[in-house]
Design a protein around this motif. Sequence first.
Motif, short mmCIF file in Angstrom:
data_model
loop_
_atom_site.label_atom_id
_atom_site.label_comp_id
_atom_site.label_asym_id
_atom_site.label_seq_id
_atom_site.Cartn_x
_atom_site.Cartn_y
_atom_site.Cartn_z
N ALA A 1 0.83 -1.21 0.00
CA ALA A 1 0.00 0.00 0.00
C ALA A 1 0.87 1.26 0.00
O ALA A 1 0.57 2.23 -0.72
N GLU A 2 1.95 1.25 0.77
CA GLU A 2 2.84 2.41 0.78
C GLU A 2 3.52 2.59 -0.57
O GLU A 2 3.67 3.73 -1.05
N ARG A 3 3.90 1.48 -1.20
CA ARG A 3 4.52 1.57 -2.52
C ARG A 3 3.52 2.11 -3.55
O ARG A 3 3.86 2.93 -4.40
N THR A 4 2.27 1.64 -3.46
CA THR A 4 1.25 2.14 -4.38
C THR A 4 1.00 3.63 -4.18
O THR A 4 0.87 4.39 -5.14
N ALA A 5 0.97 4.05 -2.90
CA ALA A 5 0.78 5.48 -2.62
C ALA A 5 1.94 6.31 -3.15
O ALA A 5 1.75 7.40 -3.69
N LEU A 6 3.17 5.76 -3.02
CA LEU A 6 4.34 6.48 -3.54
C LEU A 6 4.29 6.60 -5.06
O LEU A 6 4.56 7.67 -5.62
N LEU A 7 3.93 5.49 -5.72
CA LEU A 7 3.82 5.54 -7.18
C LEU A 7 2.73 6.50 -7.63
O LEU A 7 2.88 7.22 -8.62
N ALA A 8 1.60 6.50 -6.88
CA ALA A 8 0.52 7.43 -7.22
C ALA A 8 0.99 8.88 -7.06
O ALA A 8 0.66 9.74 -7.88
N GLU A 9 1.77 9.15 -6.02
CA GLU A 9 2.28 10.50 -5.81
C GLU A 9 3.26 10.89 -6.91
O GLU A 9 3.23 12.03 -7.41
N LEU A 10 4.10 9.94 -7.33
CA LEU A 10 5.03 10.23 -8.42
C LEU A 10 4.27 10.48 -9.73
O LEU A 10 4.63 11.38 -10.50
N ASP A 11 3.23 9.66 -9.98
CA ASP A 11 2.41 9.88 -11.18
C ASP A 11 1.72 11.24 -11.12
O ASP A 11 1.63 11.94 -12.14
N ARG A 12 1.26 11.61 -9.92
CA ARG A 12 0.59 12.91 -9.80
C ARG A 12 1.57 14.05 -10.08
O ARG A 12 1.26 15.00 -10.80
N ARG A 13 2.78 13.93 -9.52
CA ARG A 13 3.77 14.98 -9.76
C ARG A 13 4.16 15.06 -11.23
O ARG A 13 4.34 16.15 -11.78
N GLU A 14 4.29 13.87 -11.85
CA GLU A 14 4.62 13.87 -13.27
C GLU A 14 3.51 14.49 -14.11
O GLU A 14 3.78 15.25 -15.05
N ALA A 15 2.26 14.18 -13.74
CA ALA A 15 1.13 14.77 -14.47
C ALA A 15 1.08 16.28 -14.27
O ALA A 15 0.81 17.04 -15.22
N VAL A 16 1.34 16.72 -13.03
CA VAL A 16 1.35 18.17 -12.77
C VAL A 16 2.46 18.84 -13.57
O VAL A 16 2.26 19.91 -14.16
N GLY A 17 3.65 18.21 -13.60
CA GLY A 17 4.75 18.78 -14.37
C GLY A 17 4.45 18.85 -15.85
O GLY A 17 4.75 19.85 -16.51
N ALA A 18 3.84 17.77 -16.38
CA ALA A 18 3.48 17.77 -17.80
C ALA A 18 2.43 18.84 -18.11
O ALA A 18 2.49 19.51 -19.14
N GLU A 19 1.47 18.99 -17.19
CA GLU A 19 0.44 20.01 -17.41
C GLU A 19 1.02 21.41 -17.35
O GLU A 19 0.65 22.29 -18.13
N ARG A 20 1.96 21.62 -16.43
CA ARG A 20 2.60 22.93 -16.36
C ARG A 20 3.39 23.23 -17.62
O ARG A 20 3.38 24.35 -18.13
N ALA A 21 4.10 22.20 -18.12
CA ALA A 21 4.86 22.39 -19.36
C ALA A 21 3.92 22.70 -20.52
O ALA A 21 4.22 23.56 -21.36
N ARG A 22 2.78 22.01 -20.58
CA ARG A 22 1.83 22.28 -21.65
C ARG A 22 1.27 23.70 -21.56
O ARG A 22 1.15 24.42 -22.56
N MET A 23 0.93 24.12 -20.33
CA MET A 23 0.43 25.47 -20.15
C MET A 23 1.48 26.51 -20.53
O MET A 23 1.17 27.55 -21.12
N ALA A 24 2.76 26.22 -20.18
CA ALA A 24 3.83 27.15 -20.54
C ALA A 24 3.97 27.28 -22.04
O ALA A 24 4.16 28.39 -22.57
N ARG A 25 3.88 26.14 -22.75
CA ARG A 25 3.96 26.19 -24.22
C ARG A 25 2.80 26.98 -24.80
O ARG A 25 2.98 27.83 -25.70
N GLU A 26 1.59 26.69 -24.30
CA GLU A 26 0.43 27.40 -24.83
C GLU A 26 0.54 28.90 -24.57
O GLU A 26 0.27 29.72 -25.45
N LEU A 27 0.94 29.26 -23.36
CA LEU A 27 1.05 30.67 -23.01
C LEU A 27 2.08 31.37 -23.88
O LEU A 27 1.86 32.47 -24.39
N HIS A 28 3.23 30.74 -24.06
CA HIS A 28 4.29 31.34 -24.88
C HIS A 28 3.85 31.49 -26.32
O HIS A 28 4.00 32.56 -26.93
N ASP A 29 3.29 30.41 -26.87
CA ASP A 29 2.94 30.45 -28.30
C ASP A 29 1.81 31.44 -28.58
O ASP A 29 1.77 32.05 -29.65
#
Length: 397
Positions: free
Chosen positions: A169-197
């Motif tokens: 359960a702890e490993r699953t929670a850690l992986l979920a947190e890593l996936d969440r951070r990766e998704a947040v980072g990807a969304e931020r990068a997408r927003m940065a591209r959209e804003l710049h362009d």
Amino acid sequence: MPVRFLSPPQRVDALIALSGLLGGLLLWFLGLYYGKPVAGLPTSLALVALVVMSGTELLRRRAPLTALAIGTAAVTLDLCTGTLLATVVMYTDLVYAAVLYGPPSAVRRIPRACEIGTVVATLLALALIREPAALLLGVTFALITVAPAWTGVGIRVHRDRADAAQLAAERTALLAELDRREAVGAERARMARELHDMVAGHLSAIAIHSSAALSIDEPGASREALGVIRENSVQGLAEMRRLIGLLREQTGEADEPAPTPTLAGLDALLDRARTTVHDDRFSFVLRDGRGAGALPAPVELAAYRIVQESLTNAVKHAAPGEVGVELGRDDGALVVRVRSVLGDRPGPRAPGAGAGLAGMRERVALLGGRLSAGPVAGDGKTWEVRASLPVDEEEWR
């Protein structure tokens, strides 16, 4: 191991040891002990076995195998000198604790040793007594050793499974947190591209025309520059509102989805570039060789943004001449080319952060395509941005 010996016993272990000692002394003074001493041994040795057994209870968690070995010697002495029930009960606890708190090998070896010991004790009793009562001794030996050993096995297996489940359960929670951070980072990068362009082109036009208005002391030219500045300001504000609407749509706050730019708006992009440059020596040409068929929305958006950023860079850096935008197909991929004349000026018309090319590379990489940007080989006078965006043939219809 020495550290475990020196560490104080747990409160529960101390209570078990004290209770066993006091209970055994009470049984002794009441004369409630069973059996006859062997070979004339004094019954007082049963008290020695009781004290030693009580001491081993303090080691039941810290050194369970050591406690079991000492306890085995103590219970053997007890059986040979009178057999106090308290001593036997504490020994069963030592067997249980050795399986529960001992090393992993104890789970396999101790129950087997207890079973073998029970069989041997039963056979010896039958050989010596030669009466059915010898079987009762075997059953008693099994209750003292085999039963607590297998009880410890069951509890330890259950505990290990619970620990494994908690770890999973702890490993699953850690992986979920890593996936969440990766998704947040990807969304931020997408927003940065959209804003710049979306905003970079308008801000570049504002910078260029504001510089022209400041350097040219002509009311007519200044008025025209201010008009272009106002137009780009309004368009930039509209793009910002579109992005805000897109973000609200993702959080469920928008009434209707914001439109996504498509390649149908390339003519408007070229018109905006002509207005920004405002130089008759520049020409902006669109050559659309895609053919019929609609493109997937992600591909159209990426191609639109690549052309938009390339035109923005051409407005800032290119020398007078033709800026050509070409769309075509190559082996199932959409190919976007933007060519402009290399400038020989010491600096760009407007400042930039250099994030546009990085954003284009990210967009192309997300679609599994390729991007190149630089002078055309063998020419040296033309700058080309070329993007190849894969498209499934089934989707290009």
